[in-house]
Design a protein around this motif. Sequence first.
Motif, mmCIF file in Angstrom:
data_model
loop_
_atom_site.group_PDB
_atom_site.id
_atom_site.type_symbol
_atom_site.label_atom_id
_atom_site.label_comp_id
_atom_site.label_asym_id
_atom_site.label_seq_id
_atom_site.Cartn_x
_atom_site.Cartn_y
_atom_site.Cartn_z
ATOM 1 N N UNK A 1 104.781 -71.098 -20.601
ATOM 2 C CA UNK A 1 103.757 -70.402 -19.821
ATOM 3 C C UNK A 1 102.355 -70.852 -20.237
ATOM 4 N N UNK A 2 102.164 -71.059 -21.533
ATOM 5 C CA UNK A 2 100.861 -71.503 -22.023
ATOM 6 C C UNK A 2 100.516 -72.889 -21.501
ATOM 7 N N UNK A 3 101.515 -73.795 -21.454
ATOM 8 C CA UNK A 3 101.251 -75.140 -20.942
ATOM 9 C C UNK A 3 100.967 -75.091 -19.437
ATOM 10 N N UNK A 4 101.693 -74.226 -18.725
ATOM 11 C CA UNK A 4 101.434 -74.100 -17.275
ATOM 12 C C UNK A 4 100.026 -73.552 -17.054
ATOM 13 N N UNK A 5 99.646 -72.596 -17.899
ATOM 14 C CA UNK A 5 98.310 -72.014 -17.789
ATOM 15 C C UNK A 5 97.241 -73.082 -18.047
ATOM 16 N N UNK A 6 97.564 -74.069 -18.884
ATOM 17 C CA UNK A 6 96.604 -75.127 -19.212
ATOM 18 C C UNK A 6 96.499 -76.164 -18.101
ATOM 19 N N UNK A 7 97.438 -76.131 -17.162
ATOM 20 C CA UNK A 7 97.377 -77.066 -16.032
ATOM 21 C C UNK A 7 96.476 -76.478 -14.951
ATOM 22 N N UNK A 8 96.558 -77.025 -13.783
ATOM 23 C CA UNK A 8 95.671 -76.572 -12.707
ATOM 24 C C UNK A 8 96.181 -75.320 -12.009
ATOM 25 N N UNK A 9 97.312 -74.772 -12.489
ATOM 26 C CA UNK A 9 97.890 -73.614 -11.805
ATOM 27 C C UNK A 9 97.259 -72.311 -12.295
ATOM 28 N N UNK A 10 96.915 -71.461 -11.338
ATOM 29 C CA UNK A 10 96.331 -70.155 -11.627
ATOM 30 C C UNK A 10 97.471 -69.163 -11.877
ATOM 31 N N UNK A 11 97.552 -68.645 -13.104
ATOM 32 C CA UNK A 11 98.656 -67.743 -13.457
ATOM 33 C C UNK A 11 98.531 -66.373 -12.818
#
Length: 986
Positions: free
Chosen positions: A218-228
Amino acid sequence: MENHLQQRLYQPQQLLVDLRKTDAQQFRTALKCLLEDKQDHLDLKDIVIDLREMREQALQSPGVNRSLFLVTLERCFQVLSALECVEILGRVLRGSSARFLQPEVAEWLPQHLHVDAFKNLSAVFKGLYDRTSARAQRALYAWMTAALRTSSNVTDDSISWVSAENLWILGRYMVHLSLEEIMKISSVEIGLFISYDNATKQLDTVYDITPELARAFLERIRASSFDMKNTSTIHRLGLLVCFYDDLELLDTTMAQVLLHQMLKCGRLRGFQARVQKLKAGLLDIATENQTLSEALGSLSGAAVGLTSRQLESLSPEAVQTAIPTLSQVSGWAKSQAIILSAKYLAHEKALSFYNVSQMGALLAGVGTQALYSMDRRDLVQVLRGTVSQHTSQLSPAQQHGVLSKLSEAGDASPALGELQGPLFKEVSLFDLRRELGFNSTILKEKELRRSQALFLYELLSKVTGRPEELLSAGQLVKGVTCTHIDAMDADSFLAHFRYFENSLSLLSPDQVNCLAWKYWDVSRSSMPPFLLATLPARFLASVPASQCAPFLISLGKNQLDSLVLDSHKKNLVLRKVQQCLGNSVADEYTVDILGHLLCHLPAAFIERGISTRAWATALLGLRDCPDLSPEQKAAVRLRILEQCGHPQNWTAETVKDLGPLLVLFSGDELRSVATKFPDILQRTASELSGSQIPQAFLWAVFESVQNSSDENPRFHATPAPHSGGCHGVSAPSSSDILKLAEANACWTPEDLLCMGEDTFSRNVELLGTVKSFSGPQLVALKEKAIQVWDTPSCWREHQVVSLGRIALALNEAELGQLDLHSIDTVASLSQQTEWTSGQAKSILQGFLQDSGYRIQDLKSFHLVGLGATLCAMNVTEIPLIKISEFRTVVARIGKLLCSNHVLAEFKRKAEAVFGKPSEWTSSVLQELGTIAAGLTKAELRMLDKELMLYFQPSAIKCLPDEIFKDEERFSGTVCCAVDDPAVLAF
């Protein structure tokens, strides 16, 4: 040629040797013949080989798959193309138990496969993930990642080799990535992976992911361009959503979206306490600035987490508005369904087709009396609609309320054959005898009691000359008698035997014994060897050494306990098995051949007869054995310690692979496991719920929760409101209770009494299922219920229903205070089997007084709901029961273990339905169950001796001891047809 091929089915090691000796062309031909479906026959001029038959036999033969797998790994990639070899490996693995996927297999896998072949083989392993041991998973993961690292051409350790495509290739194996590897994944690659269309599907399958790894992803996804905090992103997270940890500034709408996505979190293996805590937090956010009634429709599956008090606070209008959502939610407790059903129907004078058809999963909360009071036409429409799929959630009393209405005269009643799900199984033998419209087609999907099957098979056998119609009609095969089998001519029997063989799990040992004698008479040379086990010992002795392999394979494919019930006979069979084995299990091939027989090997054999080479494969089989004896368990424990070392040295994979066998170890031995791997231990405990679990294991689980809750002060001194002497007592929290499952039995009565009121309300249903609670613990929980709900006279139906085993602590006076006017309340109490005669009498009298019914007023569904409390009736009361009601629930009453004088009275009522005992048939005797134990000595003598086989074991258990002393007819046939040790002793 055929004989040679047949022999290789029973000598898989020799098949491996043969295939190793072949040249390239022969090897290619052999694999194509064995594993390709394109060719059914091989024409060798003057010889034609049936490849299809050979292929089917080969791939069903234990050990053959193993040999094909090994030789494919050894030689295939040098002879055939990589894609062809991967296809062959996939076919062999999918057609097997995957038990031979041991860790060392990874060492034999090719290291430099073409990319397409590698992806295909990885897909095979992903498909077999749940059937692969934890140690083998780790080895296969290492093989996959080695190939992926090489192909990534990454040499800098600070740069991750884990690309979006590599994550997709890993599939469920992504949960084996280390925390460090996950944190190194670039934001671009993780963003690309999440954007894949199939990413959500993949993330929906990571059932064994841990909270730490999930939060790292989840942290890596949050670091990408995706808005959590974007709805689209939330929908893509799969099971990662169960560990969503960014609740700050979360608005109501997003909280509701997350709650809806968390419906899937029940699939996770473990960590449900964390999930419930997250749901509670989201629920608070989702209901901010609005009442619970206003937010109800948007809560989705989170509504299951609402307490009884919260559900009672809902307005009827809110429930009616939200019913399309609530009816689709699974996991409702019975008490919750009762509350919501009452709210939904609050303004309805009677049930109708429209309102009931909307209820879905909440149908179980509708009262039995309300179902019975429905208009017949509406009820028929309901049963023909989609809501009928929820009838399996109805209690037996509710089901009989439905059947009672349908059986009333009128054109609206459907034919019995239309009944779906469990309803047909509840139809009485009396009603079946009145129905004329049965045929084998409508019975194919029905679940049948043996009494129903006996009657229906006899009925239909008189109108059809095609045995295959009856034998292929699902559970109807339960009704085949020895007379039917004996009446078949040789050709017909042999032609139709495959129907029996495919339905062995449905057949009684007596039926199998009849099949064995018939086969012996008509074609002993081709007789399936497992049937010999059911014949007298001299037939076993006749099995030559040359036939040992077919005998063991045939017997190992079946359940010995369902073939042979007599313990002496079983020992003779096992002696023959050991003789065939040469008193040793030399290798994994022998384990393959043994199949289910592995569970019956004597303790001494397990300890000394299974070789080190065979042990790893044998352990996987022993782990699945449901009923190992104490001696066998001790032997397995010693071998595990010998092979795996002391528990303090075990790895996480070892603990996972041992699974249910962890219960074999002492508290001291499990202490290190509880410290190092608390989550695995707790998950194992939750998977064992429902079985008898040793106290040492429960204490280990308890200590693991205690140790892992150091940061959670709720596990420690937690004074409850009005707690008095609770200062310093470790009161349970909701999180603790959910993690502990059966290990809640380790709380002291003082701990339980000091539980918080809200904690009790949220968890009373779960606590009521704990089988290991002692009397004092149950009393403490009852006192807590009185603290929270007031005296028993104030308790409502849903509260009594939620108590489960806790209700056993109510004394006779307290039971007399309960409002028992509803048969559903009584039915929930009668589910417990540990009532004293005084308590049972109190429940029975309480129902009669509160409902206003007299004995002669009781309907069939009342009798079913009263259950075991009927045993508390006086012998003068039983004759008052109406025959018209009794006859429809005979099978249900025949399950009760009442005293002999009560059963004798029920037997007299049975005579009014089925005639004198001398007129009873096999189906009637099966229907009566324990009621047959009410027969007198004289009546027993009047029965045809052949009918003794149809006495149910429970009925024999209820017969007075003197019956066995005087009646020779119980000394032979009947004791071979039952499985109760006490009966077999006679």
